[in-house]
Scaffold this active site. Structure first.
Site, PDB file in Angstrom:
ATOM      1  N   ARG A  26       0.910  -1.169  -0.203  1.00 31.68           N
ATOM      2  CA  ARG A  26       0.264  -0.151  -0.235  1.00 31.68           C
ATOM      3  C   ARG A  26       0.816   1.157   0.046  1.00 31.68           C
ATOM      4  O   ARG A  26       1.837   1.440   0.948  1.00 31.68           O
ATOM      5  CB  ARG A  26      -0.997   0.086   1.106  1.00 31.68           C
ATOM      6  CG  ARG A  26      -2.207  -0.245   1.253  1.00 31.68           C
ATOM      7  CD  ARG A  26      -2.869  -0.187   2.529  1.00 31.68           C
ATOM      8  NE  ARG A  26      -2.543   0.493   3.602  1.00 31.68           N
ATOM      9  CZ  ARG A  26      -3.146   0.968   4.621  1.00 31.68           C
ATOM     10  NH1 ARG A  26      -4.471   1.053   4.355  1.00 31.68           N
ATOM     11  NH2 ARG A  26      -2.766   1.399   5.663  1.00 31.68           N
ATOM     12  N   THR A  73      -1.042   7.639  -0.602  1.00 32.99           N
ATOM     13  CA  THR A  73      -2.235   7.529  -1.272  1.00 32.99           C
ATOM     14  C   THR A  73      -3.260   6.325  -0.908  1.00 32.99           C
ATOM     15  O   THR A  73      -4.526   6.536  -1.005  1.00 32.99           O
ATOM     16  CB  THR A  73      -2.214   7.327  -2.879  1.00 32.99           C
ATOM     17  OG1 THR A  73      -1.516   6.187  -2.930  1.00 32.99           O
ATOM     18  CG2 THR A  73      -1.106   8.394  -3.254  1.00 32.99           C
ATOM     19  N   ASP A 121       0.529  -2.385  12.536  1.00 35.10           N
ATOM     20  CA  ASP A 121       1.146  -2.802  11.137  1.00 35.10           C
ATOM     21  C   ASP A 121       1.523  -4.330  11.258  1.00 35.10           C
ATOM     22  O   ASP A 121       2.613  -4.496  11.748  1.00 35.10           O
ATOM     23  CB  ASP A 121       2.259  -2.056  10.566  1.00 35.10           C
ATOM     24  CG  ASP A 121       2.620  -2.375   9.118  1.00 35.10           C
ATOM     25  OD1 ASP A 121       2.999  -3.606   8.969  1.00 35.10           O
ATOM     26  OD2 ASP A 121       2.600  -1.497   8.373  1.00 35.10           O
ATOM     27  N   ASP A 165       5.011  -5.453   9.886  1.00 28.60           N
ATOM     28  CA  ASP A 165       6.210  -5.206  10.498  1.00 28.60           C
ATOM     29  C   ASP A 165       6.144  -5.662  11.891  1.00 28.60           C
ATOM     30  O   ASP A 165       7.166  -6.285  12.263  1.00 28.60           O
ATOM     31  CB  ASP A 165       6.131  -3.641  10.952  1.00 28.60           C
ATOM     32  CG  ASP A 165       6.299  -2.968   9.759  1.00 28.60           C
ATOM     33  OD1 ASP A 165       7.137  -3.264   8.935  1.00 28.60           O
ATOM     34  OD2 ASP A 165       5.903  -1.734   9.520  1.00 28.60           O
TER      35      ASP A 165
END
Ligand SMILES: O=P(O)(O)OC[C@H]1O[C@H](OP(=O)(O)OP(=O)(O)O)[C@H](O)[C@@H]1O
Ligand SMILES: O=c1cc[nH]c(=O)[nH]1
Ligand SMILES: [Mg+2]
Length: 203
Positions: free
Chosen positions: A98, A102, A194, A197
């Site tokens: 991603r 944006t 995340d 991560d």
């Protein structure tokens, strides 16, 4: 999915103090438990089996071949947990990231079993946020003839569920939690941060 074991384990990995090792183990454990439910409608056929005491008129899973398709990177964290229950499944990979600004998804890798069009497919990714990544991954699968697809995640945002259902109404969504919303950075709130991560220790 409201099974107590799934909910309990999800709570452990939501905690920001849960380390990489535990996070990785528990993501697989949740995927394993979810696989139990996701495979509930797999077709069965009758089979006779000779037991030590006689003939049992029994059941076995009929024909349907399975492919597990993780969306890289974070989806990889769910694969082993499902393979534990369906060891004969093939694994395809779709690489997707991603754009942080944006939030648009970008495809960077596709490698699938050659008979993907004949398989029951479980697309796995812990996070369904805007839905952009899963929508594009499922498009990539359909472009290659796939039609029998389920999407399995751990945490979903209402925005992502809506978008995915609109783009692919034929794809059932299985999630361990439906959270409140997305924040301004496109992260699920409260979510678990995340997932990529946290799985791979890259932050
Ligand atoms: O629904 P969306 O808004 O598309 O967001 C969800 C996606 O974002 C994360 O991947 P990320 O781009 O962080 O890549 P990574 O798995 O390599 O960390 C996550 O694993 C999903 O694939
Ligand atoms: O909350 C989110 C949103 C997208 N991707 C993640 O890993 N977490
Ligand atoms: Mg990530």
């Amino acid at each position: 999915m409201d099974h107590p074991l799934i909910q309990h384990k999800l709570t452990i990995i939501r905690d920001k103090n849960c380390g990489t090792k535990e996070f990785r183990e528990i993501v697989n454990e949740i995927a394993n438990l979810m696989a139990f439910e996701v495979t509930r409608d797999m077709p069965l056929e009758d089979v006779d089996v000779q037991t030590p005491e006689g003939i049992a008129h029994a059941k076995q899973i009929s024909g349907k071949k399975v492919a597990i398709v993780p969306i890289l990177r974070a989806g990889i964290g769910m694969v082993d947990g499902i393979l534990d229950l369906i060891p004969a499944a093939k694994v395809g990979h779709i690489g997707m990231y991603r754009d942080e600004k944006t939030l648009e998804p970008h495809e960077y890798f596709v490698k699938l079993p050659s008979d993907i069009d004949q398989r029951q497919i479980f697309v796995v990714d812990p996070m369904l946020a805007t839905g952009g990544s899963s929508i594009m991954a499922i498009e990539a699968l359909k472009k290659r003839g796939a039609s029998n697809i389920k999407f399995v995640c751990l945490v979903a945002a209402p925005e992502g569920v809506k978008a995915l259902q609109k783009a692919h109404p034929d794809v059932d969504i299985y999630t361990a939690a439906l959270d409140q919303k997305l924040n301004e950075k496109g992260y699920i709130v409260p979510g678990l941060g995340d997932a990529g991560d946290r799985l791979f220790g890259t932050k």
